[in-house]
Design an enzyme around this catalytic site. Structure first.
Site, PDB file in Angstrom:
ATOM      1  N   GLU A 222      20.273 -21.097 120.754  1.00  0.00           N
ATOM      2  CA  GLU A 222      20.896 -22.240 121.434  1.00  0.00           C
ATOM      3  C   GLU A 222      20.152 -22.559 122.728  1.00  0.00           C
ATOM      4  O   GLU A 222      19.944 -23.732 123.051  1.00  0.00           O
ATOM      5  CB  GLU A 222      22.373 -21.962 121.709  1.00  0.00           C
ATOM      6  CG  GLU A 222      23.066 -23.045 122.511  1.00  0.00           C
ATOM      7  CD  GLU A 222      23.100 -24.433 121.869  1.00  0.00           C
ATOM      8  OE1 GLU A 222      23.155 -25.436 122.616  1.00  0.00           O
ATOM      9  OE2 GLU A 222      23.082 -24.518 120.628  1.00  0.00           O
TER      10      GLU A 222
ATOM     11  N   HIS B 126      30.048  -8.284 122.891  1.00  0.00           N
ATOM     12  CA  HIS B 126      28.769  -8.104 122.171  1.00  0.00           C
ATOM     13  C   HIS B 126      27.826  -7.224 122.961  1.00  0.00           C
ATOM     14  O   HIS B 126      26.917  -7.737 123.604  1.00  0.00           O
ATOM     15  CB  HIS B 126      28.128  -9.465 121.926  1.00  0.00           C
ATOM     16  CG  HIS B 126      27.117  -9.475 120.831  1.00  0.00           C
ATOM     17  ND1 HIS B 126      25.770  -9.256 121.025  1.00  0.00           N
ATOM     18  CD2 HIS B 126      27.255  -9.698 119.501  1.00  0.00           C
ATOM     19  CE1 HIS B 126      25.129  -9.365 119.886  1.00  0.00           C
ATOM     20  NE2 HIS B 126      26.005  -9.637 118.941  1.00  0.00           N
TER      21      HIS B 126
ATOM     22  N   ILE C  76      24.140  -6.423 124.283  1.00  0.00           N
ATOM     23  CA  ILE C  76      22.963  -7.092 123.715  1.00  0.00           C
ATOM     24  C   ILE C  76      23.269  -8.595 123.689  1.00  0.00           C
ATOM     25  O   ILE C  76      24.324  -9.013 123.203  1.00  0.00           O
ATOM     26  CB  ILE C  76      22.672  -6.611 122.273  1.00  0.00           C
ATOM     27  CG1 ILE C  76      22.397  -5.109 122.241  1.00  0.00           C
ATOM     28  CG2 ILE C  76      21.516  -7.399 121.657  1.00  0.00           C
ATOM     29  CD1 ILE C  76      21.146  -4.663 122.943  1.00  0.00           C
TER      30      ILE C  76
ATOM     31  N   GLY D  11      21.623 -13.182 119.329  1.00  0.00           N
ATOM     32  CA  GLY D  11      20.515 -14.004 118.851  1.00  0.00           C
ATOM     33  C   GLY D  11      20.869 -15.477 118.762  1.00  0.00           C
ATOM     34  O   GLY D  11      20.047 -16.344 119.063  1.00  0.00           O
ATOM     35  N   VAL D  12      22.089 -15.778 118.376  1.00  0.00           N
ATOM     36  CA  VAL D  12      22.508 -17.177 118.270  1.00  0.00           C
ATOM     37  C   VAL D  12      22.475 -17.863 119.642  1.00  0.00           C
ATOM     38  O   VAL D  12      22.172 -19.056 119.733  1.00  0.00           O
ATOM     39  CB  VAL D  12      23.894 -17.299 117.588  1.00  0.00           C
ATOM     40  CG1 VAL D  12      24.994 -16.751 118.471  1.00  0.00           C
ATOM     41  CG2 VAL D  12      24.177 -18.717 117.171  1.00  0.00           C
TER      42      VAL D  12
END
Length: 148
Positions: free
Chosen positions: A62, A48, A54, A57-58
């Protein structure tokens, strides 16, 4: 202040899924500030994205949830250590999540969590994530402390 060893006494997450390195401030029933140092060695950067890393976002959400779990757990101050050992925080919902700027290797991702409301075992929290005092993500989190 809580280091990673104390954090691990409260939440069950472990490498590579422990996403909170330190808690720098905690006000029970009110707020928490903590951070994760994002490094190129984090496993997520293998995919990623290769050549353009980057932080997902998940993973930011978390990390917010883990910080919120610490705040909720530490705010349940009347529990003995034995009672606390038999509890876990489950997240029920994440609402109004927004991503405002990318997080990259080398960033210090600071989580600022505050209590919106608490009713018994249920907590509603406002989560914000910053890099260098720039808001990068925000969400409303709902959690419950339950027996294991």
């Amino acid at each position: 202040m809580m280091d990673v060893m104390e954090i691990q006494k409260i939440i069950p997450h472990r490498y590579p899924f422990l996403l909170l390195d330190r808690v720098t401030e905690i006000k029970e029933n009110s707020s928490l500030i903590g951070f994760k140092n994002v490094t190129i060695g984090d496993n997520v950067f293998q995919g990623h994205f290769p050549g353009h890393p980057i932080y997902p976002g998940v993973m930011i959400l978390e990390g917010m949830a883990q910080a919120g779990g610490i705040l909720a757990f530490k705010s349940m101050g009347s529990m003995t250590k034995e009672e606390a050992a038999n509890k876990v925080v489950y997240f029920m919902s994440i609402d109004r999540a927004k991503f405002r700027a990318p997080v990259k290797p080398g960033d210090r991702l600071e989580y600022r969590i505050s209590v919106i409301k608490n009713k018994g075992q249920i907590w509603v929290l406002d989560g914000k994530a910053y890099v260098d005092d720039v808001l990068v993500s925000e969400a409303e989190l709902k959690a419950m402390i339950v027996d294991k």
